[in-house]
Scaffold this active site. Structure first.
Site, PDB file in Angstrom:
ATOM      1  N   GLY A  66       0.874  -1.169   0.000  1.00  0.00           N
ATOM      2  CA  GLY A  66       0.000   0.000   0.000  1.00  0.00           C
ATOM      3  C   GLY A  66       0.907   1.214   0.000  1.00  0.00           C
ATOM      4  O   GLY A  66       1.744   1.371   0.896  1.00  0.00           O
ATOM      5  N   ARG A  74     -15.352   2.360  10.709  1.00  0.00           N
ATOM      6  CA  ARG A  74     -14.244   1.460  10.372  1.00  0.00           C
ATOM      7  C   ARG A  74     -14.799   0.110   9.929  1.00  0.00           C
ATOM      8  O   ARG A  74     -14.231  -0.564   9.086  1.00  0.00           O
ATOM      9  CB  ARG A  74     -13.345   1.261  11.588  1.00  0.00           C
ATOM     10  CG  ARG A  74     -12.539   2.476  11.963  1.00  0.00           C
ATOM     11  CD  ARG A  74     -11.559   2.141  13.066  1.00  0.00           C
ATOM     12  NE  ARG A  74     -10.724   3.292  13.406  1.00  0.00           N
ATOM     13  CZ  ARG A  74     -11.071   4.199  14.310  1.00  0.00           C
ATOM     14  NH1 ARG A  74     -12.197   4.105  14.972  1.00  0.00           N
ATOM     15  NH2 ARG A  74     -10.281   5.220  14.566  1.00  0.00           N
ATOM     16  N   THR A 120      -4.059  -1.443   8.253  1.00  0.00           N
ATOM     17  CA  THR A 120      -5.357  -1.391   7.574  1.00  0.00           C
ATOM     18  C   THR A 120      -6.516  -1.600   8.557  1.00  0.00           C
ATOM     19  O   THR A 120      -6.474  -2.473   9.418  1.00  0.00           O
ATOM     20  CB  THR A 120      -5.398  -2.484   6.476  1.00  0.00           C
ATOM     21  OG1 THR A 120      -4.318  -2.258   5.566  1.00  0.00           O
ATOM     22  CG2 THR A 120      -6.716  -2.450   5.707  1.00  0.00           C
ATOM     23  N   ASN A 121      -7.547  -0.787   8.416  1.00  0.00           N
ATOM     24  CA  ASN A 121      -8.751  -0.863   9.254  1.00  0.00           C
ATOM     25  C   ASN A 121      -9.822  -1.773   8.657  1.00  0.00           C
ATOM     26  O   ASN A 121      -9.835  -1.961   7.449  1.00  0.00           O
ATOM     27  CB  ASN A 121      -9.345   0.541   9.403  1.00  0.00           C
ATOM     28  CG  ASN A 121      -8.776   1.270  10.600  1.00  0.00           C
ATOM     29  OD1 ASN A 121      -8.575   0.688  11.648  1.00  0.00           O
ATOM     30  ND2 ASN A 121      -8.532   2.554  10.434  1.00  0.00           N
ATOM     31  N   ARG A 139      -2.280  10.278  20.714  1.00  0.00           N
ATOM     32  CA  ARG A 139      -3.387  11.255  20.686  1.00  0.00           C
ATOM     33  C   ARG A 139      -3.769  11.661  22.103  1.00  0.00           C
ATOM     34  O   ARG A 139      -3.922  12.849  22.407  1.00  0.00           O
ATOM     35  CB  ARG A 139      -4.591  10.640  19.957  1.00  0.00           C
ATOM     36  CG  ARG A 139      -4.364  10.569  18.464  1.00  0.00           C
ATOM     37  CD  ARG A 139      -5.503   9.905  17.715  1.00  0.00           C
ATOM     38  NE  ARG A 139      -5.262  10.040  16.274  1.00  0.00           N
ATOM     39  CZ  ARG A 139      -5.734   9.219  15.349  1.00  0.00           C
ATOM     40  NH1 ARG A 139      -6.493   8.192  15.694  1.00  0.00           N
ATOM     41  NH2 ARG A 139      -5.467   9.424  14.078  1.00  0.00           N
ATOM     42  N   HIS A 198      -9.083  -0.916  18.495  1.00  0.00           N
ATOM     43  CA  HIS A 198      -8.938   0.403  17.893  1.00  0.00           C
ATOM     44  C   HIS A 198     -10.289   0.787  17.339  1.00  0.00           C
ATOM     45  O   HIS A 198     -10.755   0.240  16.373  1.00  0.00           O
ATOM     46  CB  HIS A 198      -7.893   0.346  16.776  1.00  0.00           C
ATOM     47  CG  HIS A 198      -7.689   1.653  16.079  1.00  0.00           C
ATOM     48  ND1 HIS A 198      -7.191   2.758  16.717  1.00  0.00           N
ATOM     49  CD2 HIS A 198      -7.919   2.026  14.807  1.00  0.00           C
ATOM     50  CE1 HIS A 198      -7.119   3.756  15.845  1.00  0.00           C
ATOM     51  NE2 HIS A 198      -7.547   3.332  14.684  1.00  0.00           N
TER      52      HIS A 198
HETATM   53  P1  A3D Z   1      -4.773   5.309   0.945  1.00  0.00           P
HETATM   54  O1  A3D Z   1      -4.045   6.589   0.765  1.00  0.00           O
HETATM   55  O2  A3D Z   1      -6.049   5.114   0.244  1.00  0.00           O
HETATM   56  O3  A3D Z   1      -3.779   4.119   0.592  1.00  0.00           O
HETATM   57  C1  A3D Z   1      -4.187   2.805   0.481  1.00  0.00           C
HETATM   58  C2  A3D Z   1      -3.490   2.221  -0.719  1.00  0.00           C
HETATM   59  O4  A3D Z   1      -3.798   0.822  -0.776  1.00  0.00           O
HETATM   60  C3  A3D Z   1      -3.928   2.819  -2.054  1.00  0.00           C
HETATM   61  O5  A3D Z   1      -2.809   3.360  -2.714  1.00  0.00           O
HETATM   62  C4  A3D Z   1      -4.509   1.630  -2.809  1.00  0.00           C
HETATM   63  O6  A3D Z   1      -4.227   1.667  -4.204  1.00  0.00           O
HETATM   64  C5  A3D Z   1      -3.812   0.479  -2.145  1.00  0.00           C
HETATM   65  N1  A3D Z   1      -4.468  -0.805  -2.331  1.00  0.00           N
HETATM   66  C6  A3D Z   1      -5.802  -1.083  -2.409  1.00  0.00           C
HETATM   67  N2  A3D Z   1      -5.983  -2.395  -2.593  1.00  0.00           N
HETATM   68  C7  A3D Z   1      -4.756  -2.966  -2.628  1.00  0.00           C
HETATM   69  C8  A3D Z   1      -4.285  -4.296  -2.792  1.00  0.00           C
HETATM   70  N3  A3D Z   1      -5.138  -5.304  -2.961  1.00  0.00           N
HETATM   71  N4  A3D Z   1      -2.960  -4.504  -2.763  1.00  0.00           N
HETATM   72  C9  A3D Z   1      -2.089  -3.492  -2.588  1.00  0.00           C
HETATM   73  N5  A3D Z   1      -2.470  -2.212  -2.439  1.00  0.00           N
HETATM   74  C10 A3D Z   1      -3.786  -1.960  -2.454  1.00  0.00           C
HETATM   75  O7  A3D Z   1      -5.059   5.066   2.512  1.00  0.00           O
HETATM   76  P2  A3D Z   1      -4.175   5.486   3.771  1.00  0.00           P
HETATM   77  O8  A3D Z   1      -2.748   5.225   3.449  1.00  0.00           O
HETATM   78  O9  A3D Z   1      -4.592   6.827   4.240  1.00  0.00           O
HETATM   79  O10 A3D Z   1      -4.729   4.433   4.844  1.00  0.00           O
HETATM   80  C11 A3D Z   1      -4.452   3.053   4.708  1.00  0.00           C
HETATM   81  C12 A3D Z   1      -5.217   2.221   5.710  1.00  0.00           C
HETATM   82  O11 A3D Z   1      -4.831   2.549   7.032  1.00  0.00           O
HETATM   83  C13 A3D Z   1      -6.737   2.393   5.696  1.00  0.00           C
HETATM   84  O12 A3D Z   1      -7.357   1.142   5.834  1.00  0.00           O
HETATM   85  C14 A3D Z   1      -7.013   3.246   6.920  1.00  0.00           C
HETATM   86  O13 A3D Z   1      -8.312   3.066   7.417  1.00  0.00           O
HETATM   87  C15 A3D Z   1      -5.982   2.701   7.856  1.00  0.00           C
HETATM   88  N6  A3D Z   1      -5.638   3.551   9.003  1.00  0.00           N
HETATM   89  C16 A3D Z   1      -5.475   2.925  10.206  1.00  0.00           C
HETATM   90  C17 A3D Z   1      -5.127   3.652  11.326  1.00  0.00           C
HETATM   91  C18 A3D Z   1      -4.942   2.949  12.629  1.00  0.00           C
HETATM   92  O14 A3D Z   1      -4.644   3.577  13.627  1.00  0.00           O
HETATM   93  C19 A3D Z   1      -5.121   1.521  12.724  1.00  0.00           C
HETATM   94  C20 A3D Z   1      -4.953   5.033  11.238  1.00  0.00           C
HETATM   95  C21 A3D Z   1      -5.125   5.640   9.998  1.00  0.00           C
HETATM   96  C22 A3D Z   1      -5.463   4.880   8.885  1.00  0.00           C
END
Ligand code: A3D
Length: 321
Positions: free
Chosen positions: A11, A90, A121-122, A153, A177
């Site tokens: 990702g 989430r 990932t969430n 936080r 979370h």
């Molecule tokens: P984003 O910028 O959308 O990045 C996610 C990436 O995953 C994108 O570039 C997609 O193209 C890619 N992707 C989608 N499907 C696939 C796949 N099958 N294989 C490989 N790559 C793929 O999101 P983000 O970077 O802002 O957030 C990523 C994740 O973190 C999300 O699920 C959020 O909800 C989660 N998150 C969790 C927390 C926690 O504290 C646990 C905090 C913030 C975000």
């Protein structure tokens, strides 16, 4: 093999890109940005590589759409999936991101089964469990990032309230979370002074601390609402980097992480936020602390919510049942 560590980021979106920048700046190793989007990870890798001469780091940063390129990675940080949009919980993400975890888990199993894997990932507690199931790695090599962020936080809001340095705040968060997470005031200190005592010293009313606890619980949603598009990424990325450094440096840090808990806290095989020792063995130990009755019942609400999500996952993918 260059002799350097290899960090694979599955990702390459907002968190993935920030992770790559932090890991490069800290010279943690060579970095592979993987994504299904074509061109994007390659573009970010090129852009980030060009930070090197300015910032003075040596790290080879490459972008890829091929799992073969994560072969032999020492650390894998997973952010693949879809982030929350305003109004989306989430848990709405469950179905979409479960399929993503299946692909990622298989990619890890086939290419770097000895890696230490940090999932972001969430919905976090369910996705880290599913990723472990799909990858087949040992439980101590797969962990979820949430507690470091949630306690950061909590610490931020407390430092603002007390007008003190964030360095002196040791904030403690347990549980899943999500809105049911359990900020634990009894283990939260301002340079060793229990937070309730410090609030009395500073004339901060108990209700104000309750508001801070509530704001911490909803901390992710607050940022989602403000950004309007996407979710937090700077603090989530830096939190996962702290976990990766604890592993690579065999630091034996005690960090709140979504770890596999079997036995302790009365839990029977579940990933949930608990104080965890991270060192070269991965998640080496889970620390079971004494909780008040209220904290115990809050933790139960939180773990029940996680258990419900696992049941939903099993319903969505029969290989998990
Ligand atoms: P984003 O910028 O959308 O990045 C996610 C990436 O995953 C994108 O570039 C997609 O193209 C890619 N992707 C989608 N499907 C696939 C796949 N099958 N294989 C490989 N790559 C793929 O999101 P983000 O970077 O802002 O957030 C990523 C994740 O973190 C999300 O699920 C959020 O909800 C989660 N998150 C969790 C927390 C926690 O504290 C646990 C905090 C913030 C975000």
């Amino acid at each position: 093999n260059t002799g350097r560590k290899k960090i694979a980021l599955i990702g390459s979106g907002m968190i993935g890109g920030t992770l790559a920048h932090l890991a490069a700046k800290k010279e943690m190793g060579d970095i592979v940005l993987f994504d299904i989007a074509e061109g994007m990870p390659q573009g970010k890798a090129l852009d980030l590589s060009q930070c090197g001469p300015v910032e003075g780091f040596d790290a080879k940063i490459t972008g890829s759409n091929d799992y073969a390129d994560i072969a032999g990675a020492d650390v894998v940080i997973v952010t693949a999936g879809v982030p929350r949009k305003p109004g989306m919980s989430r848990d709405d993400l469950l179905g979409i991101n479960l399929k993503v975890m299946k692909a990622v888990g298989e990619g890890i199993k086939n290419n770097c089964p000895d890696a230490f894997v940090i999932c972001i990932t969430n919905p976090l507690d369910a996705m880290v469990w599913a990723l472990r199931e799909f990858s087949g790695l040992q439980h101590n090599k797969v962990v979820g990032m949430a507690g470091v962020l949630d306690s950061a936080r909590f610490a931020t809001f407390l430092a603002w309230e007390f007008d003190c340095s964030v360095k002196d705040v040791n904030a403690f968060v347990l549980g899943g979370h999500g809105d049911t997470m359990v900020p634990v005031k009894s283990y939260t200190t301002i340079n060793g002074i229990p937070v309730d005592d410090y609030a009395k010293i500073k004339g901060v009313p108990a209700e104000r601390l309750d508001e801070i606890v509530d704001r911490t619980r909803k901390g992710g949603g607050e940022i989602v609402g403000l950004l309007g598009n996407g979710s937090a990424y700077y603090a989530p990325a830096t939190s996962a980097i702290a976990m990766a450094e604890a592993y690579l440096g065999d630091q034996k840090r005690i960090l709140p992480c979504a770890s596999y808990v079997e036995g302790k806290y009365g839990l029977d095989g579940l990933y949930v936020g608990v104080p965890t020792v991270i060192g070269a063995g991965g998640t080496e130990d889970v620390i079971e602390i004494e909780l008040s009755d209220e904290e115990k019942s809050n933790l139960k609400v939180s773990t029940d919510a996680v258990e419900e999500l696992l049941e939903a996952c099993k319903g969505l993918d029969s290989s998990l049942a």
